[in-house]
Enzyme design. Sequence first.
Site, PDB file in Angstrom:
ATOM      1  N   SER A 131      82.631  27.588   6.613  1.00 58.26           N
ATOM      2  CA  SER A 131      81.238  27.356   6.186  1.00 58.26           C
ATOM      3  C   SER A 131      81.187  26.505   4.923  1.00 58.26           C
ATOM      4  CB  SER A 131      80.567  28.694   5.892  1.00 58.26           C
ATOM      5  OG  SER A 131      80.683  29.531   6.988  1.00 58.26           O
ATOM      6  N   PRO A 132      80.046  25.829   4.721  1.00 54.16           N
ATOM      7  CA  PRO A 132      79.911  25.011   3.510  1.00 54.16           C
ATOM      8  C   PRO A 132      79.940  25.887   2.250  1.00 54.16           C
ATOM      9  CG  PRO A 132      78.097  24.621   5.041  1.00 54.16           C
ATOM     10  CD  PRO A 132      78.864  25.757   5.580  1.00 54.16           C
ATOM     11  N   GLY A 133      80.474  25.321   1.197  1.00 54.40           N
ATOM     12  CA  GLY A 133      80.429  25.997  -0.105  1.00 54.40           C
ATOM     13  C   GLY A 133      81.377  27.166  -0.250  1.00 54.40           C
ATOM     14  N   THR A 134      82.415  27.239   0.600  1.00 59.42           N
ATOM     15  CA  THR A 134      83.349  28.370   0.493  1.00 59.42           C
ATOM     16  C   THR A 134      84.620  27.963  -0.257  1.00 59.42           C
ATOM     17  OG1 THR A 134      84.043  27.813   2.732  1.00 59.42           O
ATOM     18  CG2 THR A 134      82.595  29.710   2.506  1.00 59.42           C
ATOM     19  N   GLY A 135      84.675  26.741  -0.749  1.00 58.64           N
ATOM     20  CA  GLY A 135      85.790  26.373  -1.630  1.00 58.64           C
ATOM     21  C   GLY A 135      86.784  25.398  -1.040  1.00 58.64           C
ATOM     22  N   SER A 582      69.507  35.477  19.544  1.00 57.35           N
ATOM     23  CA  SER A 582      69.340  36.922  19.552  1.00 57.35           C
ATOM     24  C   SER A 582      68.022  37.330  20.187  1.00 57.35           C
ATOM     25  CB  SER A 582      69.416  37.428  18.132  1.00 57.35           C
ATOM     26  OG  SER A 582      68.502  36.713  17.340  1.00 57.35           O
ATOM     27  N   LYS A 625      65.868  39.169   8.965  1.00 56.12           N
ATOM     28  CA  LYS A 625      64.882  39.379  10.034  1.00 56.12           C
ATOM     29  C   LYS A 625      63.980  40.571   9.703  1.00 56.12           C
ATOM     30  CE  LYS A 625      67.696  37.491  13.773  1.00 56.12           C
ATOM     31  NZ  LYS A 625      68.602  37.834  14.874  1.00 56.12           N
TER      32      LYS A 625
HETATM   33  N1  ATP Z   1      86.467  30.595  -3.364  1.00 59.30           N
HETATM   34  C1  ATP Z   1      85.835  30.180  -4.454  1.00 59.30           C
HETATM   35  N2  ATP Z   1      86.102  30.724  -5.659  1.00 59.30           N
HETATM   36  C2  ATP Z   1      85.429  30.327  -6.764  1.00 59.30           C
HETATM   37  N3  ATP Z   1      84.469  29.380  -6.756  1.00 59.30           N
HETATM   38  C3  ATP Z   1      84.157  28.796  -5.596  1.00 59.30           C
HETATM   39  C4  ATP Z   1      84.832  29.163  -4.393  1.00 59.30           C
HETATM   40  N4  ATP Z   1      84.316  28.423  -3.388  1.00 59.30           N
HETATM   41  C5  ATP Z   1      83.394  27.626  -3.924  1.00 59.30           C
HETATM   42  N5  ATP Z   1      83.286  27.832  -5.247  1.00 59.30           N
HETATM   43  C6  ATP Z   1      82.340  27.176  -6.141  1.00 59.30           C
HETATM   44  O1  ATP Z   1      81.406  26.459  -5.344  1.00 59.30           O
HETATM   45  C7  ATP Z   1      81.488  25.058  -5.592  1.00 59.30           C
HETATM   46  C8  ATP Z   1      81.388  24.319  -4.280  1.00 59.30           C
HETATM   47  O2  ATP Z   1      82.514  24.600  -3.485  1.00 59.30           O
HETATM   48  P1  ATP Z   1      83.251  23.495  -2.631  1.00 59.30           P
HETATM   49  O3  ATP Z   1      82.674  22.148  -2.893  1.00 59.30           O
HETATM   50  O4  ATP Z   1      84.702  23.666  -2.802  1.00 59.30           O
HETATM   51  O5  ATP Z   1      82.835  23.952  -1.201  1.00 59.30           O
HETATM   52  P2  ATP Z   1      83.202  23.317   0.206  1.00 59.30           P
HETATM   53  O6  ATP Z   1      83.743  24.410   1.036  1.00 59.30           O
HETATM   54  O7  ATP Z   1      84.045  22.100   0.017  1.00 59.30           O
HETATM   55  O8  ATP Z   1      81.786  22.950   0.756  1.00 59.30           O
HETATM   56  P3  ATP Z   1      81.309  21.683   1.620  1.00 59.30           P
HETATM   57  O9  ATP Z   1      82.028  21.743   2.905  1.00 59.30           O
HETATM   58  O10 ATP Z   1      79.850  21.874   1.734  1.00 59.30           O
HETATM   59  O11 ATP Z   1      81.664  20.488   0.784  1.00 59.30           O
HETATM   60  C9  ATP Z   1      82.823  24.859  -6.303  1.00 59.30           C
HETATM   61  O12 ATP Z   1      82.757  23.786  -7.188  1.00 59.30           O
HETATM   62  C10 ATP Z   1      83.002  26.159  -7.047  1.00 59.30           C
HETATM   63  O13 ATP Z   1      82.271  26.155  -8.238  1.00 59.30           O
END
Ligand code: ATP
Length: 712
Positions: A131-135, A582, A625
């Site tokens: 997923s997006p934003g998971t690091g 669902s 929901k």
């Molecule tokens: N596992 C984690 N631990 C700590 N901070 C995190 C973690 N995942 C994300 N972050 C925080 O969220 C911000 C965005 O994460 P990141 O850009 O790595 O996500 P992504 O999975 O590459 O998302 P996308 O696919 O949308 O680019 C990071 O700069 C960090 O601050």
Amino acid sequence: MSNDMDKDDRHPEQGARDSDESTQQDSEPEPEPTPVSGDQPTDGNRERGHHPDPEGTESSSIDDLGSSVEVSADIAEDVDDDDLLGGLLIDSTDEIEVPDRLVDQVIGQEHARDVVMKAAKQRRHVMMIGSPGTGKSMLAKAMAELLPKEELQDVLVYHNPDDGNQPKVRTVPAGKGEQIVEAHKEEARKRNQMRSFLMWIIIAVVLGYSLIIAGQILLGILAAGIIYLAFRYGSRSGDAMIPNLLVNNADTKTAPFEDSTGAHAGALLGDVRHDPFQSGGMETPSHDRVEPGAIHKANKGVLFIDEINTLDIRSQQHLMTAIQEGAFGITGQSERSSGAMVQTEPVPTDFVMVAAGNLDAMENMHPALRSRIKGYGYEVYMDDTIEDTPEMRRKYARFVAQEVAKDGRLPSFDREAMEEVILEARRRAGRKGHLTLEFRNLGGLVRVAGDIGRAEGADTVTREHVLQAKRRSRSIEQQIADDYIQRRKDYELSVNDGFVTGRVNGLAVMGEDSGIVMPVMAEVAPSQGPGQVIATGKLQEIAEESVQNVSAIIKKFSDEDLSEKDVHIQFVQAYEGVDGDSASVTVATAVISALEEVGVAQNIAMTGSLSVRGDVLPVGGVTHKIEAAAKAGMDTVIIPAANMQDVMIEDEYKEMVEIIPVSHISEVLDVALEGEPEKDSLIARLRTITGSTLDKGKGTTVNKGPSSPSPQ
Ligand SMILES: Nc1ncnc2c1ncn2[C@@H]1O[C@H](COP(=O)(O)OP(=O)(O)OP(=O)(O)O)[C@@H](O)[C@H]1O
């Protein structure tokens, strides 16, 4: 002039060394640039370099990596399990130390973290799906920090006197490139000075001769002009010998990290700029027009590409070549540009690739590129949530401190503010006993809360600021959902009391975090030919699937044959982006109600997926929901029993709705349908056909059929 040219034809470094002794005095002896060619050792060994190194002997700098790093702050000896800060004895984020290395800042994602560390050691490619934003990009950056900096190189492009359209490429250790260019510039400057001096002397002699001896003023001026132009032209070609410092790692603190997400071919593979003059002495030499691509800048570092499937096929093929060969020549990307005539010698591309994306990215990427990563790298699936333990909560508190430190302008967060963020992480997980790992959104909440605190001039950010931030930072989907609910209220379209035949208040999710009430209407009519499912609204496929699922059940308990009927389904005011997976329990209830002409209670909303045997299977987004149902004025919500553990609704909604867990469609009908005799006979029939052991009464669990994973 021919002497100058001869001199410039020497090995470029020779000229540089001769000309600048001061540079040489302060610095180490200048290294011999390494030519980059197909038979360069890096190239030949490239694939070998990517084979696993089980001993991990390739880089000792990564050997000291611990596993997950504990939070550096005071921690209670006996940690109360319910303590939202996991026993941290602190008053604010100021007291939490933020680790220096990015890899130590990563929370959760243990598997991905281990893979990244291993891959950095072995220099192997990684594919991260999740997923997006998971690091994903954070881990890729962390990987760059782990790669040895000592191996970094500068890349220089030189004029090729034999073939102007095939500039030469040389590599030197990082930092030397600038010195070489400076030395060349200095040499050119001195040469120009000499030339100017010589030129003015010749001009003076010629003018003197023409004026004094020959008495030909005009001829003298003409001759002086020609001499001037000849010298100018000569000095331009001298400047052309200054190399182009294509990749400069002089000030690079870690191995390079290049993010090529959404990059066009030129930005990814390098380009050669167009030259409008092309000849006649005004042209820019081809080696000076060469631009590096991300694959070249990432040499000895990490090339990160998110949504790799969005790269066009040609770029993916070239990327594959660069990975395979460890070097890739640069040419003009536009066919109509003069740059397309130029093709440099191979430029090193010895990077580790981190490809990222969601599942679609994996399916749609070039199969050969995928198999290259598979064969010479790791694939890792990112977690969305992590178990909620005191240790993990401490790390979430540290996450707040990390975000505050990263922003640099936000006030620190007090204990209660950190606790509220952790509560929100629980809520967003959508799973009991878990915390969300979608940190980008959580980081957004921290920043908005911090900004609110800062705007108020507060010394610390408090719980109230976080709560305000939660209200303010609604996603687009949440705003649409709220607007939709409001509009339905304004037009009195929401039906939340009484009984209506064939109408059910279904529930759906929009985006990731918004629930919406989506009424479903069903009408059953005799068909002229073979019966069909006709759906109005935007969810034809879902309607068909739901009716197909329910038709097996209906066939058994009803005297009616659905195959001879047209079933009309309407998803009232369905929106783009609504996830209707669902909806099958809702559709089934609406069809049964229409078929049997029994009313459905409108104070009830429902969600659930239906198996062909009538089992109600778990779905996603139940918390959102239920909150949507409460906002729309429903007082009862039916959800799959298996989802009960995921319910984490906000306190304000808890009083507003009763939640009824169900495991079988007969329970749904028991709760939702009108009229005792009709309902009883319907349910009795259902019970017989499905072997259900339904106990009367709301929410009791019956007929534990086989369950399958959530469809969402
Ligand atoms: N596992 C984690 N631990 C700590 N901070 C995190 C973690 N995942 C994300 N972050 C925080 O969220 C911000 C965005 O994460 P990141 O850009 O790595 O996500 P992504 O999975 O590459 O998302 P996308 O696919 O949308 O680019 C990071 O700069 C960090 O601050």
